[in-house]
Write an enzyme that holds these catalytic residues in place. Sequence first.
Site, short mmCIF file in Angstrom:
data_model
loop_
_atom_site.label_atom_id
_atom_site.label_comp_id
_atom_site.label_asym_id
_atom_site.label_seq_id
_atom_site.Cartn_x
_atom_site.Cartn_y
_atom_site.Cartn_z
N GLU A 193 -48.27 -44.94 -33.23
CA GLU A 193 -47.20 -45.17 -34.21
C GLU A 193 -46.66 -46.61 -34.23
O GLU A 193 -45.46 -46.81 -34.33
CB GLU A 193 -46.04 -44.19 -33.93
CG GLU A 193 -46.45 -42.75 -34.10
CD GLU A 193 -45.35 -41.76 -33.72
OE1 GLU A 193 -45.11 -40.84 -34.51
OE2 GLU A 193 -44.75 -41.90 -32.64
C1 ACM Z 1 -47.18 -39.19 -30.41
O1 ACM Z 1 -46.79 -38.00 -30.54
N1 ACM Z 1 -46.53 -40.15 -31.02
C2 ACM Z 1 -48.33 -39.53 -29.59
#
Ligand code: ACM
Length: 538
Positions: free
Chosen positions: A342
């Site tokens: 992310e």
């Molecule tokens: C995640 O759940 N951001 C790996």
Amino acid sequence: MIKSTLIKSFVLLIALVTFLACQENKVKEINFPPTDLGSENLIPKPLKIIPTHNAFGLDHTTAIYTSQSDKSFEGVGSYLADKIKSKTNLRLPVNAADAGKVSRMIFINQSDSEELEGPEAYQLYISKDSIIVNAKTSEGAFRGIQTLRQLIPETSNDTLAEMPLWPIPTGKILDEPNFEFRGSMLDVARHFFSVDDVKKYIDILAYYKINVLHLHLTDDQGWRIEIKSWPKLTEVGGSTEVGGEAGGFFTQEDYKELVAYAQQRYMMIIPEIDMPGHTNAASVSYPILNGNGKTPELYEGTSVGFSTFDTRKDTIYSFVDDVIREISAITPGPYIHIGGDESHVTKKNDYIYFVNKVEKIVQKYGKQMIGWDEVATADLDSTSIAQFWASRENVEEAVQKGMKVILSPATKAYLDMQYDTLSKYGLHWAAYIPVDTAYVWSPDSYAGIPKESILGVEAPLWSETISNIDELEYLAFPRVIGYSELSWSTEENRNWDDFKVRLANQAPYLDRMNVKYYPSELIDWKKSKFSYKEIEKD
Ligand code: ACM
């Protein structure tokens, strides 16, 4: 070498037979009602079980002996003795010189049998007079004694003999894991959990043969591991958590204590330093690291994707080098997890540049890199590992690069997903995951990933909505017990209807361990000391 081992085994066998022959006069014959080793409530389900329908009477005249050829077997024997003490109050001697009062024995034996494939394989031979755990390594013996612990009844039978006695069904168990990597992750960054909380989690996981604990040590809301060369990371970055509580962090001594505690349970700790996104706490501590163009401030919310390191700055790589060097020095396991998920405000090229460079730093310190599946978009070595949480395309790229994959699909394996709409804790952005959905899927053939590319299964527990051990346990248990079976047992040996009965019978153990599991209505929980209603009121 083989000859000397054979001779040693032979000598031990003769000693055992002589020992038992000498005991024959002392042991009063007990007539056990018929037993069935095949219908015991073992989790994870062993590979093969062959019942012989009699019983071994565990009592105060039982003693534990261990192979002397490998000293670590004695540690396994002592661990078993401690666990038997806490379950039954029997204090069994380990390798006692005086066998005077001994009438039955548990022998934990180093064996080079060719039937034992891999370090975690074990055989358990239970007869009326003896229990033999055979394993190539003490790790295999440790897995074997977890099975034995599960076979000891919660309460003694006081009608069969004069003294309390715990009948253990006789037969043979031949067992080995389907996957070598069987893990859970705990996010100590969104909310901090103490050394004691983590130890409790480790203890329960080890009982179910889980052998990996991945610690998510850093995120936007907190930096939780002391880095001596960058002290503000914890002084500043560790000072708060989601919701504005006081936060906290592990000193390196705390971390070493956890590593040692896990090691005694043959469990590996994998540290994660999440980068280049999820780095707000680091950037607040050292603004020079920041790359999102804003002045970083301590963050107590739960949004993701707003932070990034300035990946084109040399300072970043001195920083990462220091962090990886310090963490590698206190992490005996082979892996360092670098996060990589992310990074929504890192430009694609900058992200790839960063991950490529960090992989080399991890390798420089003799470790293998793990990252969330996004890292597979970089130019990685086949020795690096991708953790599948969201993107099949990323995982396909990883497989094409020859990388191994850890399965943690959020829709199946995220422990922080709510059970259903009534769940007190958890989120549901990926799915609601009731206890059956968590169990009924096949890691062997998930999402078309070839089995040879799969290292194993890990169930992550993110902590945005949980801030203490009771809340942690509500989300983790009972689902993580199912993940232990999904990763240890073969597909042929897994069956929801059978599993849910065995799971129901974990209640007395979980209650004894004071684990506040979620009492899913899908399970007909075996009644135990206290009902869940009382816990709900706490
Ligand atoms: C995640 O759940 N951001 C790996």
